[in-house]
Enzyme design. Structure first.
Site, PDB file in Angstrom:
ATOM      1  N   CYS A 256      37.517 -25.659  79.424  1.00  0.00           N
ATOM      2  CA  CYS A 256      36.682 -25.367  78.242  1.00  0.00           C
ATOM      3  C   CYS A 256      35.989 -26.658  77.827  1.00  0.00           C
ATOM      4  CB  CYS A 256      37.498 -24.771  77.106  1.00  0.00           C
ATOM      5  SG  CYS A 256      38.451 -23.304  77.599  1.00  0.00           S
ATOM      6  N   ALA A 257      35.230 -27.223  78.772  1.00  0.00           N
ATOM      7  CA  ALA A 257      34.743 -28.596  78.677  1.00  0.00           C
ATOM      8  C   ALA A 257      33.595 -28.797  77.690  1.00  0.00           C
ATOM      9  CB  ALA A 257      34.291 -29.075  80.057  1.00  0.00           C
ATOM     10  N   ALA A 258      32.717 -27.811  77.536  1.00  0.00           N
ATOM     11  CA  ALA A 258      31.543 -28.001  76.681  1.00  0.00           C
ATOM     12  C   ALA A 258      31.958 -28.221  75.224  1.00  0.00           C
ATOM     13  CB  ALA A 258      30.629 -26.781  76.798  1.00  0.00           C
ATOM     14  N   LYS A 262      35.093 -34.875  75.816  1.00  0.00           N
ATOM     15  CA  LYS A 262      36.327 -35.208  76.516  1.00  0.00           C
ATOM     16  C   LYS A 262      36.083 -35.420  78.012  1.00  0.00           C
ATOM     17  CE  LYS A 262      39.015 -32.707  73.039  1.00  0.00           C
ATOM     18  NZ  LYS A 262      37.829 -32.378  72.221  1.00  0.00           N
ATOM     19  N   ASP A 277      33.868 -24.572  82.312  1.00  0.00           N
ATOM     20  CA  ASP A 277      33.544 -23.791  81.122  1.00  0.00           C
ATOM     21  C   ASP A 277      32.872 -22.502  81.583  1.00  0.00           C
ATOM     22  OD1 ASP A 277      33.227 -24.675  77.901  1.00  0.00           O
ATOM     23  OD2 ASP A 277      31.977 -22.993  78.535  1.00  0.00           O
ATOM     24  N   ASP A 303      35.580 -18.641  84.680  1.00  0.00           N
ATOM     25  CA  ASP A 303      36.529 -18.126  83.695  1.00  0.00           C
ATOM     26  C   ASP A 303      37.851 -18.859  83.884  1.00  0.00           C
ATOM     27  OD1 ASP A 303      38.312 -16.757  82.115  1.00  0.00           O
ATOM     28  OD2 ASP A 303      37.752 -14.763  82.842  1.00  0.00           O
ATOM     29  N   ASP A 319      41.260 -27.907  75.953  1.00  0.00           N
ATOM     30  CA  ASP A 319      40.800 -27.828  74.566  1.00  0.00           C
ATOM     31  C   ASP A 319      40.394 -26.377  74.356  1.00  0.00           C
ATOM     32  OD1 ASP A 319      39.751 -28.129  72.073  1.00  0.00           O
ATOM     33  OD2 ASP A 319      38.200 -29.570  72.620  1.00  0.00           O
ATOM     34  N   CYS A 372      41.181 -27.356  67.680  1.00  0.00           N
ATOM     35  CA  CYS A 372      40.687 -27.915  66.408  1.00  0.00           C
ATOM     36  C   CYS A 372      40.939 -26.901  65.292  1.00  0.00           C
ATOM     37  CB  CYS A 372      39.216 -28.286  66.515  1.00  0.00           C
ATOM     38  SG  CYS A 372      38.129 -26.954  67.055  1.00  0.00           S
TER      39      CYS A 372
END
Length: 441
Positions: A256-258, A262, A277, A303, A319, A372
């Site tokens: 989930c890089a976008a 990070k 992502d 996915d 993340d 977050c």
């Protein structure tokens, strides 16, 4: 004879107040995100950059301080506005935000909003009331605004949750901490003189290595932007990679890089990074940031609940998508666009991502899971459930030495729970949950 195709007339530029009003009403109607509600208006792109920035400032202040602003202007109403008088209530909220948060000159505020009300068939009837109430707010509204409970700035469901989970005193401190506009936080490349850079831009170097500067402003105008020496990233958002402690040459996936902060941290440490992502559109921004900073990573649209790397990895950073209730300083609309039911569905997705991410690791590999969010279902409870169902998986506890200046963010289990009210004297930080796990050899 050549017939030219008809051209559509360009929409006239909106005023900042018109843009803020339209966006607020759109957000109320269907939960559209703040920036999308602004940018989706005809005429928004034709506005001057400073007017777009002012519109966003008005709207953000109104959403961030919604409850306390309503307390302030309600003190000058003979009777409450009716539900169908939405435009009147919205204009009073936005106008009060200008007066009490942004401190725009009163004559400009009153005149500007009265003009807008007078130009609308819906608002014309409340033009006189708008004039009278905003004048009173400008003269005597500050006392009621400052005395109002900051918890009223939260939607009912979130206020009740935070009071139950953290206690009323801490919940109130968290609500107050997210009430102000956030600073600009920057992560720097290893070897870049962050201390000198902080001094050059009038900022400070935080204990964890983040450079912090008051006010967001035009980030691209700061020295070193084109050179790619740094990137914008909240101080709390920079912690997960620091706790993963990537080493040069390690094979690491950023799940989930976008938007990529990070991924940049991992690449800057010399790791062999795969950024994963599901959104190709969002991954374009990751690629742009990599190009600007001169860093390299493999970018994969997939996915992450089922994707697996070609071979086991040394480490994974997950993340996970979440309710984002820890980011209300930077994204004040999140509190109003999410609901309590979203948390359960997001927690189910996080569990799938966590299980699949752990399966990517080689024996002895490590995983950092973070969100977050300030909600336990997406943090503490998520990790407790994972450890219960995953034989052999264990925590790699975080130590106080790894969190300079943030020892109070350590949980008894060795995880990290930052809150908006921490680092009060330094300007606060986003709410994050971080856990570090290891796979048995």
């Amino acid at each position: 004879m050549t017939i030219k195709p008809a051209t559509r007339p360009r929409p006239r530029p909106l005023s900042a107040r018109e843009a803020a009003l339209n966006a607020f009403l759109t957000m109320e109607a269907d939960g559209t995100a703040l920036d999308s509600a602004l940018a989706g208006q005809p005429g928004y792109k034709a506005m001057e950059a400073r007017d777009r920035a002012f519109a966003r400032a008005i709207l953000s202040a109104a959403i961030r301080r919604r409850g306390t602003l309503e307390t302030a202007f309600n003190a000058f109403l003979d009777k409450p506005l009716r539900p169908r008088e939405l435009m009147g209530r919205t204009v009073l909220t936005l106008g009060s935000a200008e007066l009490l948060v942004l401190h725009t000159p009163p004559h400009a505020v009153v005149d500007g909003w009265v003009r807008i009300m007078g130009a609308s068939e819906d608002g014309r009837r409340l033009k006189g009331l708008t004039n009278a109430v905003l004048r009173r707010v400008s003269e005597r509204g500050a006392e009621a605004f400052l005395a109002a409970d900051p918890l009223t700035d939260l939607p009912d469901w979130l206020r009740a949750r935070w009071c139950e989970i953290y206690g009323e005193e801490t919940a109130r401190a968290m609500a107050l901490a997210r009430a102000g506009a956030p600073p600009l936080d920057l992560s720097c490349k290893p070897g870049f003189d962050a201390a000198s850079f902080a001094s050059e831009i009038g900022g400070t170097l935080l204990p964890t290595g983040t450079v912090r500067k008051d006010g967001i402003g035009d980030v691209t105008a700061l020295p070193g932007f084109e050179a790619g020496n740094w990137w914008a990233q909240d101080a709390a958002a920079a912690l997960p990679v620091k706790l993963l402690a990537p080493k040069a040459g390690e094979r690491i996936a950023d799940i989930c890089a976008a938007p990529g902060g990070k991924t940049l941290q991992l690449a800057a440490a010399g790791a062999d990074v795969i950024g994963v992502d599901r959104s190709e559109k969002r991954l374009k921004r990751v690629s742009q940031n990599l190009a600007r900073t001169g860093l390299k990573a493999d970018i994969t649209a997939a996915d992450a609940t089922s994707w697996q790397p070609p071979e086991p990895l040394d480490a994974v950073l997950l993340d996970a998508p979440c309710s984002a209730t820890g980011t209300l300083r930077r994204r004040p609309d999140v509190a109003w666009s999410k609901s309590e039911t979203d948390i359960a569905s997001l927690a189910a997705l996080q569990a799938k991502l966590l299980d699949n991410a752990f399966a990517m690791l080689r024996p002895g590999g490590r995983l950092v899971y973070c969100t977050c969010s300030l909600e336990p279902e997406e943090g503490e409870n998520q990790i407790a459930a994972f450890l219960m169902r995953t034989p052999g998986a264990s925590r790699l506890p975080v130590t106080a030495a790894e969190l300079p200046g943030l020892a109070d963010a350590l949980t008894p289990e060795g995880d990290v729970r930052t809150r908006p009210d921490m680092w009060e004297n330094e300007g606060g930080l986003d709410g994050f949950f971080i856990a570090r796990l290891v796979k048995p050899d």
